[in-house]
Scaffold this motif. Structure first.
Motif, PDB file in Angstrom:
ATOM      1  N   ASP A  81       0.824  -1.211   0.000  1.00  0.00           N
ATOM      2  CA  ASP A  81       0.000   0.000   0.000  1.00  0.00           C
ATOM      3  C   ASP A  81       0.859   1.263   0.000  1.00  0.00           C
ATOM      4  OD1 ASP A  81      -2.276  -1.551   0.005  1.00  0.00           O
ATOM      5  OD2 ASP A  81      -2.595  -1.416   2.176  1.00  0.00           O
ATOM      6  N   THR A  82       1.949   1.235   0.770  1.00  0.00           N
ATOM      7  CA  THR A  82       2.846   2.395   0.825  1.00  0.00           C
ATOM      8  C   THR A  82       3.509   2.634  -0.533  1.00  0.00           C
ATOM      9  OG1 THR A  82       3.296   2.069   3.180  1.00  0.00           O
ATOM     10  CG2 THR A  82       4.901   3.359   1.922  1.00  0.00           C
ATOM     11  N   ALA A  83       4.002   1.566  -1.152  1.00  0.00           N
ATOM     12  CA  ALA A  83       4.653   1.695  -2.463  1.00  0.00           C
ATOM     13  C   ALA A  83       3.649   2.146  -3.520  1.00  0.00           C
ATOM     14  CB  ALA A  83       5.276   0.363  -2.859  1.00  0.00           C
ATOM     15  N   TYR A  84       2.427   1.643  -3.413  1.00  0.00           N
ATOM     16  CA  TYR A  84       1.386   2.036  -4.371  1.00  0.00           C
ATOM     17  C   TYR A  84       1.062   3.518  -4.216  1.00  0.00           C
ATOM     18  CZ  TYR A  84      -3.002   1.993  -6.973  1.00  0.00           C
ATOM     19  OH  TYR A  84      -4.003   2.257  -7.886  1.00  0.00           O
ATOM     20  N   ALA A  85       0.944   3.966  -2.974  1.00  0.00           N
ATOM     21  CA  ALA A  85       0.649   5.378  -2.720  1.00  0.00           C
ATOM     22  C   ALA A  85       1.769   6.267  -3.249  1.00  0.00           C
ATOM     23  CB  ALA A  85       0.444   5.605  -1.222  1.00  0.00           C
ATOM     24  N   SER A  86       3.009   5.796  -3.132  1.00  0.00           N
ATOM     25  CA  SER A  86       4.152   6.558  -3.639  1.00  0.00           C
ATOM     26  C   SER A  86       4.088   6.685  -5.154  1.00  0.00           C
ATOM     27  CB  SER A  86       5.457   5.874  -3.211  1.00  0.00           C
ATOM     28  OG  SER A  86       6.573   6.561  -3.736  1.00  0.00           O
ATOM     29  N   ARG A  87       3.760   5.594  -5.829  1.00  0.00           N
ATOM     30  CA  ARG A  87       3.638   5.639  -7.288  1.00  0.00           C
ATOM     31  C   ARG A  87       2.497   6.565  -7.711  1.00  0.00           C
ATOM     32  NH1 ARG A  87       4.676  -0.460  -9.794  1.00  0.00           N
ATOM     33  NH2 ARG A  87       6.643  -0.856  -8.685  1.00  0.00           N
ATOM     34  N   LEU A  88       1.416   6.520  -6.972  1.00  0.00           N
ATOM     35  CA  LEU A  88       0.272   7.356  -7.302  1.00  0.00           C
ATOM     36  C   LEU A  88       0.605   8.830  -7.087  1.00  0.00           C
ATOM     37  CD1 LEU A  88      -2.656   7.228  -8.270  1.00  0.00           C
ATOM     38  CD2 LEU A  88      -3.375   7.052  -5.883  1.00  0.00           C
ATOM     39  N   ALA A  89       1.391   9.122  -6.055  1.00  0.00           N
ATOM     40  CA  ALA A  89       1.774  10.505  -5.777  1.00  0.00           C
ATOM     41  C   ALA A  89       2.661  11.059  -6.891  1.00  0.00           C
ATOM     42  CB  ALA A  89       2.502  10.589  -4.445  1.00  0.00           C
ATOM     43  N   SER A  90       3.541  10.216  -7.443  1.00  0.00           N
ATOM     44  CA  SER A  90       4.437  10.656  -8.509  1.00  0.00           C
ATOM     45  C   SER A  90       3.740  10.671  -9.867  1.00  0.00           C
ATOM     46  CB  SER A  90       5.676   9.758  -8.569  1.00  0.00           C
ATOM     47  OG  SER A  90       5.309   8.425  -8.888  1.00  0.00           O
ATOM     48  N   ASN A  91       2.628   9.950  -9.986  1.00  0.00           N
ATOM     49  CA  ASN A  91       1.863   9.905 -11.232  1.00  0.00           C
ATOM     50  C   ASN A  91       0.370   9.938 -10.910  1.00  0.00           C
ATOM     51  OD1 ASN A  91       0.874   9.547 -13.811  1.00  0.00           O
ATOM     52  ND2 ASN A  91       1.518   7.407 -13.989  1.00  0.00           N
ATOM     53  N   PRO A  92      -0.185  11.126 -10.659  1.00  0.00           N
ATOM     54  CA  PRO A  92      -1.584  11.246 -10.213  1.00  0.00           C
ATOM     55  C   PRO A  92      -2.603  10.654 -11.184  1.00  0.00           C
ATOM     56  CG  PRO A  92      -0.402  13.309  -9.861  1.00  0.00           C
ATOM     57  CD  PRO A  92       0.497  12.439 -10.676  1.00  0.00           C
ATOM     58  N   THR A  93      -2.263  10.539 -12.471  1.00  0.00           N
ATOM     59  CA  THR A  93      -3.216   9.999 -13.446  1.00  0.00           C
ATOM     60  C   THR A  93      -3.040   8.500 -13.656  1.00  0.00           C
ATOM     61  OG1 THR A  93      -1.771  10.432 -15.361  1.00  0.00           O
ATOM     62  CG2 THR A  93      -3.239  12.219 -14.640  1.00  0.00           C
ATOM     63  N   MET A  94      -2.233   7.857 -12.804  1.00  0.00           N
ATOM     64  CA  MET A  94      -1.926   6.436 -12.990  1.00  0.00           C
ATOM     65  C   MET A  94      -3.174   5.566 -13.038  1.00  0.00           C
ATOM     66  SD  MET A  94       0.508   3.973 -10.638  1.00  0.00           S
ATOM     67  CE  MET A  94      -0.605   4.017  -9.216  1.00  0.00           C
ATOM     68  N   GLU A  95      -4.067   5.750 -12.080  1.00  0.00           N
ATOM     69  CA  GLU A  95      -5.265   4.910 -12.040  1.00  0.00           C
ATOM     70  C   GLU A  95      -6.188   5.205 -13.217  1.00  0.00           C
ATOM     71  OE1 GLU A  95      -6.959   5.581  -8.199  1.00  0.00           O
ATOM     72  OE2 GLU A  95      -5.738   4.016  -7.250  1.00  0.00           O
ATOM     73  N   LYS A  96      -6.333   6.489 -13.557  1.00  0.00           N
ATOM     74  CA  LYS A  96      -7.186   6.865 -14.682  1.00  0.00           C
ATOM     75  C   LYS A  96      -6.639   6.288 -15.990  1.00  0.00           C
ATOM     76  CE  LYS A  96      -8.917  10.919 -17.195  1.00  0.00           C
ATOM     77  NZ  LYS A  96      -8.901  12.408 -17.267  1.00  0.00           N
ATOM     78  N   ASP A  97      -5.328   6.383 -16.173  1.00  0.00           N
ATOM     79  CA  ASP A  97      -4.701   5.846 -17.379  1.00  0.00           C
ATOM     80  C   ASP A  97      -4.842   4.329 -17.450  1.00  0.00           C
ATOM     81  OD1 ASP A  97      -3.949   8.425 -17.965  1.00  0.00           O
ATOM     82  OD2 ASP A  97      -1.890   8.187 -17.214  1.00  0.00           O
ATOM     83  N   ALA A  98      -4.675   3.684 -16.303  1.00  0.00           N
ATOM     84  CA  ALA A  98      -4.786   2.225 -16.265  1.00  0.00           C
ATOM     85  C   ALA A  98      -6.208   1.780 -16.587  1.00  0.00           C
ATOM     86  CB  ALA A  98      -4.381   1.707 -14.884  1.00  0.00           C
ATOM     87  N   LEU A  99      -7.190   2.494 -16.043  1.00  0.00           N
ATOM     88  CA  LEU A  99      -8.592   2.160 -16.307  1.00  0.00           C
ATOM     89  C   LEU A  99      -8.904   2.278 -17.791  1.00  0.00           C
ATOM     90  CD1 LEU A  99     -11.347   1.416 -15.117  1.00  0.00           C
ATOM     91  CD2 LEU A  99     -11.807   3.858 -14.829  1.00  0.00           C
ATOM     92  N   ALA A 100      -8.322   3.301 -18.426  1.00  0.00           N
ATOM     93  CA  ALA A 100      -8.550   3.488 -19.860  1.00  0.00           C
ATOM     94  C   ALA A 100      -7.964   2.337 -20.673  1.00  0.00           C
ATOM     95  CB  ALA A 100      -7.936   4.813 -20.314  1.00  0.00           C
ATOM     96  N   GLU A 101      -6.957   1.657 -20.117  1.00  0.00           N
ATOM     97  CA  GLU A 101      -6.333   0.525 -20.795  1.00  0.00           C
ATOM     98  C   GLU A 101      -6.949  -0.803 -20.372  1.00  0.00           C
ATOM     99  OE1 GLU A 101      -2.204   0.809 -19.940  1.00  0.00           O
ATOM    100  OE2 GLU A 101      -1.922   2.687 -21.042  1.00  0.00           O
ATOM    101  N   GLY A 102      -7.998  -0.754 -19.557  1.00  0.00           N
ATOM    102  CA  GLY A 102      -8.673  -1.979 -19.135  1.00  0.00           C
ATOM    103  C   GLY A 102      -8.092  -2.622 -17.897  1.00  0.00           C
ATOM    104  N   LEU A 103      -7.210  -1.908 -17.187  1.00  0.00           N
ATOM    105  CA  LEU A 103      -6.608  -2.437 -15.975  1.00  0.00           C
ATOM    106  C   LEU A 103      -7.340  -1.925 -14.746  1.00  0.00           C
ATOM    107  CD1 LEU A 103      -2.843  -1.928 -16.899  1.00  0.00           C
ATOM    108  CD2 LEU A 103      -4.151  -4.047 -17.037  1.00  0.00           C
TER     109      LEU A 103
END
Length: 316
Positions: A81-103
């Protein structure tokens, strides 16, 4: 007319071409067995169908996670969870981009777990102190400095015959930008050859070398460029307009942690052979593959991967 009408799991069709449907079964079967696809195994390219690549990666990931568990260093949920939060902080659109790719978020967190397992296996038994981080930072000032940016004006000519005309104009005192606008064949002629904010390290070595020989406000000698398909030999002359001063990046907590991780991986790559450990565990693992064709193909792929990774014996 082509209409995309489905997605993975659709029992009807994934597309309709002029009224003719392409079923999901046909789509996934073709995708699994598509030829002409290559993947790297032990730094060599091997032609392998996508379905087998996917299967091999999933099996290898499971074994990697199990190996970390066997070493008692499997990442905890809190670490994930900590590593995931760090990635999300450095790339705020990560989840949105992943959802657009079906992830999904679960897909992203699974990848974090795999990455953390690989990191922990690689760095197992390594230790980097705060003092060592500070020493690394002090010993490599160029590595921890803001990128050098340069402003340039360029003139590119198609061949040797055009160089004399440019040199004559410049010798006569004509402004570099006006000569570029009149004689350069590059698209930058539209703005007098001006190129702003170019990353110095991204330039070809020959251009960097040429710029290092002149001061700001001065012009380089002609720099030969790659010969074109029609046989012409273009050249480039550059006016060094300006450059940013490289400033040291502050040793803040994120940079400190990045340096520590890099040093741990460098030391771990000497101490721990993770690729061999995973390969050995794969060789001993009980892997049951439902499709007998893929079962045989996967065994052959692993044998080929081991063969590629084994150094050839010197001739006697």
């Amino acid at each position: 007319a082509v209409a995309f009408v489905g997605a993975q799991g659709d029992t009807k069709s994934v597309a309709v071409v002029n009224g003719q449907a392409i079923s999901s079964a046909e789509y996934y079967h073709r995708m699994e067995h598509l030829n002409g696809v290559y993947a790297a195994y032990a730094e060599r390219l091997v032609e392998v169908v996508p379905g087998l690549v996917t299967l091999d990666r999933l099996i290898t990931e499971r074994v990697t996670l199990q190996l970390a568990q066997d070493h008692s260093i499997a990442p905890t949920q809190a670490e994930i969870d900590t590593a995931y939060a760090s990635r999300l902080a450095s790339n705020p659109t990560m989840e949105k981009d992943a959802l657009a790719e079906g992830l999904t978020t679960a897909d992203l967190k699974y990848q974090v777990a795999v990455d953390l397992s690989r990191f922990k296996l690689l760095t197992e038994g390594t230790l980097v102190t705060d003092q060592e981080v500070k020493e690394n930072y002090s010993l490599h000032p160029d590595r921890y400095a803001a990128a050098k940016l340069v402003d340039l004006r360029v003139i590119i000519v198609a061949g040797d015959g055009d160089k004399a005309a440019v040199d004559a104009d410049l010798a006569a005192g004509k402004e570099f930008g006006s000569v570029a606008a009149a004689r350069s064949v590059d698209v930058t002629r539209l703005r007098g050859g001006l190129i702003l904010g170019t990353l110095f390290d991204s330039l070809d070595q020959t251009i960097r070398d040429a710029l290092n020989t002149v001061k700001i406000g001065h012009v380089t000698e002609w720099i030969p460029l790659q010969t074109q398909a029609d046989g012409s030999k273009p050249s480039e002359k550059i006016l060094f307009v300006g450059a940013t001063n490289r400033e040291a990046i502050k040793l803040d907590p994120p940079l400190r942690e990045a340096i520590r991780r890099q040093m741990m991986m460098e030391r771990g790559s000497i101490k721990n052979n993770v690729a061999k450990e995973v390969s050995d565990m794969l060789a001993k693992a009980k892997v049951e593959i439902g499709d007998p064709v893929f079962a045989k193909a996967w065994q052959d792929l692993r044998a080929k991967a081991i063969s590629n990774a084994t150094p050839a014996k010197p001739a006697e």
